[in-house]
Scaffold this active site. Structure first.
Site, PDB file in Angstrom:
ATOM      1  N   LYS A 244      -5.406 -35.800 -32.411  1.00 22.98           N
ATOM      2  CA  LYS A 244      -4.902 -37.191 -32.580  1.00 22.98           C
ATOM      3  C   LYS A 244      -4.459 -37.707 -31.233  1.00 22.98           C
ATOM      4  CE  LYS A 244      -0.109 -36.566 -31.160  1.00 22.98           C
ATOM      5  NZ  LYS A 244       0.244 -37.415 -29.758  1.00 22.98           N
TER       6      LYS A 244
ATOM      7  N   GLY B 254      -1.249 -30.901 -24.608  1.00 23.63           N
ATOM      8  CA  GLY B 254      -2.147 -32.020 -23.947  1.00 23.63           C
ATOM      9  C   GLY B 254      -1.512 -33.362 -24.492  1.00 23.63           C
TER      10      GLY B 254
ATOM     11  N   ASP C 253       4.211 -34.538 -36.157  1.00 20.68           N
ATOM     12  CA  ASP C 253       2.734 -35.047 -36.252  1.00 20.68           C
ATOM     13  C   ASP C 253       1.747 -34.415 -37.250  1.00 20.68           C
ATOM     14  OD1 ASP C 253       3.203 -36.510 -34.001  1.00 20.68           O
ATOM     15  OD2 ASP C 253       2.608 -34.831 -32.483  1.00 20.68           O
TER      16      ASP C 253
ATOM     17  N   GLY D 153      -1.156 -28.053 -31.882  1.00 19.54           N
ATOM     18  CA  GLY D 153      -0.551 -26.895 -32.554  1.00 19.54           C
ATOM     19  C   GLY D 153      -0.238 -27.635 -33.966  1.00 19.54           C
ATOM     20  N   SER D 154       0.290 -29.069 -34.072  1.00 19.92           N
ATOM     21  CA  SER D 154       0.396 -29.555 -35.333  1.00 19.92           C
ATOM     22  C   SER D 154      -1.009 -29.714 -36.124  1.00 19.92           C
ATOM     23  CB  SER D 154       0.780 -31.171 -35.006  1.00 19.92           C
ATOM     24  OG  SER D 154       1.963 -31.084 -34.334  1.00 19.92           O
TER      25      SER D 154
ATOM     26  N   LEU E 134      -4.313 -27.402 -24.896  1.00 15.51           N
ATOM     27  CA  LEU E 134      -3.002 -27.028 -25.186  1.00 15.51           C
ATOM     28  C   LEU E 134      -1.947 -28.047 -24.571  1.00 15.51           C
ATOM     29  CD1 LEU E 134      -2.224 -24.332 -26.873  1.00 15.51           C
ATOM     30  CD2 LEU E 134      -1.473 -23.546 -24.741  1.00 15.51           C
TER      31      LEU E 134
HETATM   32  P1  ATP Z   1       2.534 -32.848 -29.359  1.00 16.49           P
HETATM   33  O1  ATP Z   1       1.680 -33.922 -28.913  1.00 16.49           O
HETATM   34  O2  ATP Z   1       2.403 -32.639 -30.798  1.00 16.49           O
HETATM   35  O3  ATP Z   1       3.823 -32.575 -28.704  1.00 16.49           O
HETATM   36  P2  ATP Z   1       1.134 -31.118 -27.544  1.00 16.49           P
HETATM   37  O4  ATP Z   1      -0.476 -31.647 -28.067  1.00 16.49           O
HETATM   38  O5  ATP Z   1       1.460 -31.699 -26.596  1.00 16.49           O
HETATM   39  O6  ATP Z   1       1.754 -31.355 -28.768  1.00 16.49           O
HETATM   40  P3  ATP Z   1       0.344 -28.320 -28.626  1.00 16.49           P
HETATM   41  O7  ATP Z   1      -0.882 -28.103 -27.837  1.00 16.49           O
HETATM   42  O8  ATP Z   1       0.568 -28.705 -30.041  1.00 16.49           O
HETATM   43  O9  ATP Z   1       1.092 -29.479 -27.616  1.00 16.49           O
HETATM   44  O10 ATP Z   1       1.285 -27.067 -27.958  1.00 16.49           O
HETATM   45  C1  ATP Z   1       2.523 -27.226 -27.865  1.00 16.49           C
HETATM   46  C2  ATP Z   1       3.161 -25.819 -27.626  1.00 16.49           C
HETATM   47  O11 ATP Z   1       3.183 -25.365 -29.079  1.00 16.49           O
HETATM   48  C3  ATP Z   1       2.535 -24.871 -26.921  1.00 16.49           C
HETATM   49  O12 ATP Z   1       2.827 -24.681 -25.657  1.00 16.49           O
HETATM   50  C4  ATP Z   1       2.709 -23.487 -27.898  1.00 16.49           C
HETATM   51  O13 ATP Z   1       3.697 -22.645 -27.248  1.00 16.49           O
HETATM   52  C5  ATP Z   1       3.203 -23.876 -29.171  1.00 16.49           C
HETATM   53  N1  ATP Z   1       2.162 -23.710 -30.161  1.00 16.49           N
HETATM   54  C6  ATP Z   1       2.403 -23.179 -31.412  1.00 16.49           C
HETATM   55  N2  ATP Z   1       1.283 -23.227 -32.347  1.00 16.49           N
HETATM   56  C7  ATP Z   1       0.537 -23.307 -31.466  1.00 16.49           C
HETATM   57  C8  ATP Z   1      -1.014 -23.283 -31.961  1.00 16.49           C
HETATM   58  N3  ATP Z   1      -1.426 -23.170 -33.228  1.00 16.49           N
HETATM   59  N4  ATP Z   1      -1.836 -24.137 -30.896  1.00 16.49           N
HETATM   60  C9  ATP Z   1      -1.334 -24.331 -29.895  1.00 16.49           C
HETATM   61  N5  ATP Z   1      -0.009 -24.511 -29.594  1.00 16.49           N
HETATM   62  C10 ATP Z   1       0.837 -23.804 -30.332  1.00 16.49           C
END
Ligand code: ATP
Length: 298
Positions: A8, A98, A137, A103-104, A96
Site C-alpha cells: 500500500k 519501507g 494496515d 508485514g501487514s 522491509l
Molecule cells: P508499516 O508501513 O505498516 O508501518 P512498514 O512497511 O514500514 O510497515 P514492514 O515491512 O511491515 O514495515 O516491517 C516492519 C517490521 O515488522 C519489520 O522490521 C519486521 O521485524 C516486522 N515483521 C513482522 N512480520 C513481518 C513480515 N511478514 N514481513 C516483514 N516484516 C515483518
C-alpha cells in the site's frame, strides 16, 4: 493455497495528537499498488504454525511469533476454533520497513490463505474483524483498491475513485522504524496545536475526477517532515523526482520509500531511469494502482 497480497501507499495521511494509550488517530487514503508478496499455506500437524521467508529482506524478517503472518494464522485459528496447523512460506517483493505495509500485507495474505486451507469460509466482515486485531494496515490490505482509513487506520470505508495511476517507488538503503517516526513527529510538534485528523476534500475530489495532474497536487503526508528529519537525504530524492516532472511526490507512510506519480507509463519509465542513475536510492520500481487486496491465485 497461494495468495498474492499487495503493498500500500498513502495518498494522504493526516495524523492527530497522540492519545493516552500512545496511539495516534489518523485519517488516511490508502491505495493498493501492483507490487506483491506471495503467501503459501500448506497443511501441517495440529497446532503447528511455522513460516519460512525468501526474497526482499529475508534475513531480517522474524521467523517466530513476531512474524505478522504467523500471528494472523494463530488469530484466525483462535477465532474459529481451528486445531489444524499450517506451514506458511512468504516470498517477499515488498521492501522491509519501507512504509509499504509489507508485514501487514503478509498478515492479510495469511488470513486469506489459511481461511481457504482450513475451510473456515469466514465472511469478509469476520476476516476484517480478525485483521483489525492484528494491525492498523491489515484490514486495508485485505480490501485493497483505494479506501479511507480512520481510527488507527483500521476502520476502512470505500472511496469513489476513477482511473489507474502510474507510480515510481525509490527505496532507501535502510528502513525507518514506524514508532520512531511517530515519536519524531511528536517532538517536532511539541507546543503546536494539533488538529483532528481529516481527509482532504481536494484529494477526494481529485480521486473522483481520475485526473493524475489534480491528484499529484494534493498528495500529502504529515509523517513526511518527521521522516525527513530522521533521514535528511530523502529531500534530495524527492527534489530529483520533481526535476524530472513527477506530478506529485511524497514519502510513503512512515518512509523511507519515496513515491512519485507519473503522467503515464512512458513518463514512469523515464522517471525510474532518472532516479536509478542518480545513485540516490538503493533501487527503483514501478507499479500501477489501484489493485485488489489479498487474493487466492490457486
Ligand atoms: P508499516 O508501513 O505498516 O508501518 P512498514 O512497511 O514500514 O510497515 P514492514 O515491512 O511491515 O514495515 O516491517 C516492519 C517490521 O515488522 C519489520 O522490521 C519486521 O521485524 C516486522 N515483521 C513482522 N512480520 C513481518 C513480515 N511478514 N514481513 C516483514 N516484516 C515483518
Amino acid at each position: 493455497m497461494t495468495v498474492r497480497t499487495p503493498a500500500k501507499i498513502n495518498l494522504g495521511l493526516s495524523v492527530g495528537a497522540p492519545q493516552l494509550d500512545g496511539y495516534h488517530p489518523v485519517a488516511t487514503v490508502y491505495q493498493a499498488i501492483g507490487l506483491y508478496d506471495e503467501v503459501k499455506a500448506r497443511p501441517a500437524p495440529s497446532g503447528d504454525v511455522g513460516v519460512v521467508v525468501s526474497g526482499e529482506g529475508e534475513q531480517s524478517v522474524p521467523l517466530d511469533e513476531d512474524n505478522l503472518a504467523v500471528r494472523a494464522a494463530r488469530a484466525l485459528a483462535d477465532a474459529f476454533h481451528v486445531t489444524d496447523g499450517v506451514a506458511l512460506s512468504l516470498h517477499k517483493t515488498i521492501a522491509l520497513s519501507g512504509g509499504l505495509a509489507g508485514g501487514s500485507s503478509d498478515a492479510a495474505g495469511a488470513l486469506v490463505a489459511c481461511d481457504a486451507l482450513w475451510g473456515v469460509q469466514a465472511s469478509r466482515a469476520e476476516l476484517q474483524a480478525v485483521a483489525a486485531g492484528l494491525g492498523s494496515d491489515v484490514p486495508f490490505c485485505l480490501v485493497g483498491g483505494t479506501a479511507v482509513g480512520t481510527g488507527r487506520g483500521e476502520r476502512i470505508s470505500p472511496v469513489l475513485a476513477r482511473g489507474s495511476y502510474e507510480w515510481v517507488l525509490a527505496y532507501a538503503d535502510d528502513g525507518l522504524s514506524t514508532p520512531e517516526v511517530y515519536s519524531e513527529l511528536d517532538r517536532i510538534r511539541a507546543g503546536e496545536t494539533v488538529d483532528e485528523p481529516e481527509v482532504s476534500s481536494e484529494l477526494m475530489a481529485a480521486l473522483r475526477s481520475g485526473d493524475p495532474y489534480s491528484l499529484g497536487l494534493c498528495l500529502n503526508n504529515d509523517l513526511q517532515r518527521a521522516a525527513l528529519r530522521l533521514r535528511p537525504s530523502l529531500a534530495r530524492t524527492l527534489d530529483l523526482g520533481d526535476e524530472f516532472g513527477a506530478l506529485g511526490s511524497l514519502v510513503s507512510g512512515s518512509g523511507p520509500t519515496c513515491v512519485f506519480l507519473a503522467s503515464d507509463e512512458d513518463h514512469a519509465v523515464d522517471l525510474a531511469v532518472a532516479l536509478s542513475s542518480s545513485g540516490l536510492c538503493r533501487s527503483v520500481q514501478r507499479a500501477s494502482g489501484p489493485v485488489p487486496g489479498a487474493r487466492l491465485v490457486t
